[in-house]
Design an enzyme around this catalytic site. Structure first.
Site, PDB file in Angstrom:
ATOM      1  N   SER A  22       0.829  -1.203   0.000  1.00  0.00           N
ATOM      2  CA  SER A  22       0.000   0.000   0.000  1.00  0.00           C
ATOM      3  C   SER A  22       0.868   1.260   0.000  1.00  0.00           C
ATOM      4  O   SER A  22       0.346   2.362   0.135  1.00  0.00           O
ATOM      5  CB  SER A  22      -0.909   0.003   1.239  1.00  0.00           C
ATOM      6  OG  SER A  22      -0.152  -0.180   2.411  1.00  0.00           O
ATOM      7  N   THR A 154     -39.864  27.792  -7.648  1.00  0.00           N
ATOM      8  CA  THR A 154     -40.175  26.418  -7.244  1.00  0.00           C
ATOM      9  C   THR A 154     -40.426  25.681  -8.551  1.00  0.00           C
ATOM     10  O   THR A 154     -40.916  26.284  -9.516  1.00  0.00           O
ATOM     11  CB  THR A 154     -41.433  26.335  -6.347  1.00  0.00           C
ATOM     12  OG1 THR A 154     -42.546  26.834  -7.090  1.00  0.00           O
ATOM     13  CG2 THR A 154     -41.287  27.140  -5.064  1.00  0.00           C
ATOM     14  N   HIS A 155     -40.063  24.431  -8.607  1.00  0.00           N
ATOM     15  CA  HIS A 155     -40.173  23.647  -9.856  1.00  0.00           C
ATOM     16  C   HIS A 155     -39.425  24.313 -11.011  1.00  0.00           C
ATOM     17  O   HIS A 155     -39.786  24.123 -12.170  1.00  0.00           O
ATOM     18  CB  HIS A 155     -41.634  23.447 -10.259  1.00  0.00           C
ATOM     19  CG  HIS A 155     -42.538  23.036  -9.141  1.00  0.00           C
ATOM     20  ND1 HIS A 155     -42.758  21.718  -8.804  1.00  0.00           N
ATOM     21  CD2 HIS A 155     -43.241  23.773  -8.241  1.00  0.00           C
ATOM     22  CE1 HIS A 155     -43.587  21.663  -7.771  1.00  0.00           C
ATOM     23  NE2 HIS A 155     -43.880  22.893  -7.393  1.00  0.00           N
ATOM     24  N   SER A 276     -14.556  27.001 -26.327  1.00  0.00           N
ATOM     25  CA  SER A 276     -14.804  25.797 -27.112  1.00  0.00           C
ATOM     26  C   SER A 276     -13.778  25.732 -28.237  1.00  0.00           C
ATOM     27  O   SER A 276     -13.360  26.757 -28.764  1.00  0.00           O
ATOM     28  CB  SER A 276     -16.220  25.847 -27.688  1.00  0.00           C
ATOM     29  OG  SER A 276     -16.288  25.109 -28.891  1.00  0.00           O
ATOM     30  N   LYS A 282     -18.246  30.692 -27.505  1.00  0.00           N
ATOM     31  CA  LYS A 282     -18.576  30.031 -26.244  1.00  0.00           C
ATOM     32  C   LYS A 282     -17.731  30.461 -25.059  1.00  0.00           C
ATOM     33  O   LYS A 282     -16.526  30.688 -25.180  1.00  0.00           O
ATOM     34  CB  LYS A 282     -18.418  28.515 -26.416  1.00  0.00           C
ATOM     35  CG  LYS A 282     -19.429  27.924 -27.378  1.00  0.00           C
ATOM     36  CD  LYS A 282     -20.750  27.655 -26.711  1.00  0.00           C
ATOM     37  CE  LYS A 282     -20.679  26.319 -26.031  1.00  0.00           C
ATOM     38  NZ  LYS A 282     -21.935  26.016 -25.366  1.00  0.00           N
ATOM     39  N   GLU A 289     -19.217  22.861 -13.605  1.00  0.00           N
ATOM     40  CA  GLU A 289     -19.611  21.534 -14.090  1.00  0.00           C
ATOM     41  C   GLU A 289     -18.724  20.441 -13.499  1.00  0.00           C
ATOM     42  O   GLU A 289     -19.197  19.349 -13.160  1.00  0.00           O
ATOM     43  CB  GLU A 289     -19.552  21.490 -15.622  1.00  0.00           C
ATOM     44  CG  GLU A 289     -20.657  22.323 -16.262  1.00  0.00           C
ATOM     45  CD  GLU A 289     -20.497  22.494 -17.766  1.00  0.00           C
ATOM     46  OE1 GLU A 289     -21.456  22.874 -18.409  1.00  0.00           O
ATOM     47  OE2 GLU A 289     -19.388  22.243 -18.287  1.00  0.00           O
ATOM     48  N   GLN A 321      -7.245  -2.191   4.343  1.00  0.00           N
ATOM     49  CA  GLN A 321      -6.230  -1.380   3.669  1.00  0.00           C
ATOM     50  C   GLN A 321      -6.864  -0.560   2.526  1.00  0.00           C
ATOM     51  O   GLN A 321      -6.335   0.474   2.135  1.00  0.00           O
ATOM     52  CB  GLN A 321      -5.128  -2.299   3.127  1.00  0.00           C
ATOM     53  CG  GLN A 321      -4.011  -1.574   2.410  1.00  0.00           C
ATOM     54  CD  GLN A 321      -2.791  -2.458   2.253  1.00  0.00           C
ATOM     55  OE1 GLN A 321      -2.072  -2.705   3.220  1.00  0.00           O
ATOM     56  NE2 GLN A 321      -2.549  -2.957   1.060  1.00  0.00           N
TER      57      GLN A 321
HETATM   58  N1  ARG Z   1      -1.091  -1.404   5.414  1.00  0.00           N
HETATM   59  C1  ARG Z   1      -2.002  -1.962   6.346  1.00  0.00           C
HETATM   60  C2  ARG Z   1      -3.339  -1.242   6.231  1.00  0.00           C
HETATM   61  O1  ARG Z   1      -3.398  -0.231   5.612  1.00  0.00           O
HETATM   62  C3  ARG Z   1      -1.474  -1.816   7.723  1.00  0.00           C
HETATM   63  C4  ARG Z   1      -1.995  -2.830   8.686  1.00  0.00           C
HETATM   64  C5  ARG Z   1      -1.488  -4.154   8.363  1.00  0.00           C
HETATM   65  N2  ARG Z   1      -1.767  -5.104   9.387  1.00  0.00           N
HETATM   66  C6  ARG Z   1      -1.733  -6.400   9.108  1.00  0.00           C
HETATM   67  N3  ARG Z   1      -1.987  -7.187  10.076  1.00  0.00           N
HETATM   68  N4  ARG Z   1      -1.435  -6.845   7.936  1.00  0.00           N
HETATM   69  O2  ARG Z   1      -4.338  -1.667   6.713  1.00  0.00           O
END
Ligand code: ARG
Length: 460
Positions: A22, A154-155, A276, A282, A289, A321
């Protein structure tokens, strides 16, 4: 070698490393991870769980690592999985065996729960101050347009005349509630989970309250299973952010309508509009948006988080995670939208004449005409009917009610006198709506004053 490699006899597959890692999205929590570790190690030293000199060395080195990260001197490794183990590995590479004592009495499960709370707490503070800037601009526009008459709808059909100030102050109320919701969300977020361990606390004589104080938390979590499993605070924040986006999106929709040539109530500043590639004439309200469009992704984050959590048995599961990308995306989106929307609002030109002329059409004074007849002694149901016929007549003649001659008026009711013209002028229609919360300049001034004192007292 993995920090958890002891019981394994071979390396993880590269595919598994990439899948499991991660670091490319949780590295943004490096500061919070280091602050959390620093507080933890200070506590380990103070409680005599590790020798004080070791705690001091770890503490000092953590801040050196923080500096190095901020100066771009650190490269994180995918194989070290996440920000927690990356930083621990760097620590160990710098101070060897002493560094290995940092993780005493702690698990990544309570560590990550801590880091997200710390991270989101900082983000909420930033979002709050962005909302305050928006509220200031909304209030400024209101103050300058307390007499700017426009049609209320309204509407999406013209209904009764109001003022731009009244319309702005409606949004002021919405964004003020959004701000209050964030404060409320912070109350539950600002609770300290570290010391919950993997799920079942720890046998070390830790001082959780000391860590909470060090990190500015209001209190500590009360149940270790809950503390490592709970992501309510992220879901609650995603919900607050979704409501902010819903309000921004509604406002954007009005900005888009108002800047169309059909309405021409406002003109957006060139700096916040786009052209545009084919149609030279434009000028498009892209910023509004995009805000409206990006609302979808914030709702998406809320749904992702709710769905992520709905089937997880206690306590930690790696599914969790996945919480980070969802909530980070929601936070990033709101932080992108609020300032641009504030600038767009702050720089738009208001076409007061067009607003006024528009309010003159659409029989916005029909209710006031009916009320006039009531004051002349005609029961409301009858006066409603009379004015209905008047409107049908005017439509045939392509006139407004105030354009009728006295003879025409008399043909509907002989109770109508010369005072009718004043009674149904747009100014009277607005000024007489003095009920608290109504659009009269007097009522809106009260609301503007309340708004001012709210902003004066609000804590950023
Ligand atoms: N990277 C993990 C998370 O975001 C950290 C916790 C991991 N804990 C584990 N027991 N693998 O959740």
């Amino acid at each position: 070698m993995k920090l958890w490699g002891g019981r394994f006899s071979k390396n993880t597959d590269k595919l598994m490393d990439d899948f499991n890692s991660s670091i490319h999205f949780d590295s943004r929590m490096y500061r919070q991870d280091i602050m959390g570790s620093a507080a933890h190690v200070k506590m380990l030293g103070a409680c005599g769980i590790i020798p004080q000199p070791d705690a001091d060395l770890i503490y000092k080195t953590l801040f050196e690592i923080l500096d190095d990260i901020e100066n771009g001197k650190v490269e994180f490794e995918v194989s070290a999985e996440d920000i927690h183990m990356n930083i621990e590995k760097i620590l160990i590479s710098r101070i060897g065996d002493v560094g290995k004592k940092l993780h005493t009495g702690r698990s990544r499960n309570d560590q990550v729960a801590l880091d997200i709370r710390l991270y989101l707490r900082d983000e909420v503070k930033e979002i709050k101050s962005m909302l305050i800037s928006l509220l200031r601009v909304v209030l400024r526009i209101a103050e300058e347009n307390i007499n700017t008459i426009m049609p209320g709808y309204t509407h999406l059909q013209k209904a009764q005349p109001i003022t731009l100030a009244h319309h702005m102050m409606a949004y002021f109320q919405m964004f003020r509630r959004d701000l209050e919701r964030l404060d409320d969300c912070l109350k539950r977020m600002n609770v300290m989970p570290l010391g919950s361990g993997a799920l079942a606390g720890t046998t070390y004589p830790i001082d959780r309250n000391m860590v909470a104080r060090e990190l500015g938390f209001d209190r500590i979590t009360e149940n270790s299973l809950d503390a490592v499993s709970d992501r309510d605070f992220a879901i609650e924040l995603a919900s607050c952010l979704s409501i902010i986006m819903m309000h921004l999106s509604r406002f954007s929709e009005e900005i888009i309508l108002w800047s169309s040539s059909e309405f021409s109530f406002i003109e957006l500043d060139d700096a916040y509009s786009t052209g545009s590639s084919i149609m030279p004439q434009k000028k498009n309200p892209d910023a509004a948006e995009l805000v409206r469009g990006k609302t979808g992704r914030v709702y998406g984050s809320l749904m992702a988080l709710l769905t992520l959590m709905k089937g997880l048995p206690l306590a930690y599961n790696k599914d969790m995670q996945e919480d980070k990308e969802a909530i980070f995306n929601a936070v990033d989106t709101v932080k992108q939208c609020l300032p641009i929307f504030t600038r767009l609002l702050d720089t738009m030109k208001i076409r007061k004449d067009n607003m006024y002329n528009s309010a003159k059409g659409g029989f916005t004074n029909a209710t006031d005409m009916a009320d006039y007849l009531v004051r002349k002694g005609i029961p409301f149901r009858d006066s409603h009917e009379i004015v209905g016929r008047m409107v049908a007549y005017c439509l045939g003649k392509n006139k407004g009610i105030s354009d009728l001659t006295m003879d025409e008026f008399k043909s509907f009711s002989d109770r109508i006198g010369d005072d009718v013209y004043d009674a149904i002028s747009l100014e009277t229609c607005v000024n007489e709506r003095k009920s608290p919360g109504g659009p009269s300049p007097a009522s809106v001034a009260v609301s503007i004053n309340n708004g001012k004192s709210y902003l004066y007292n609000v804590s950023e």
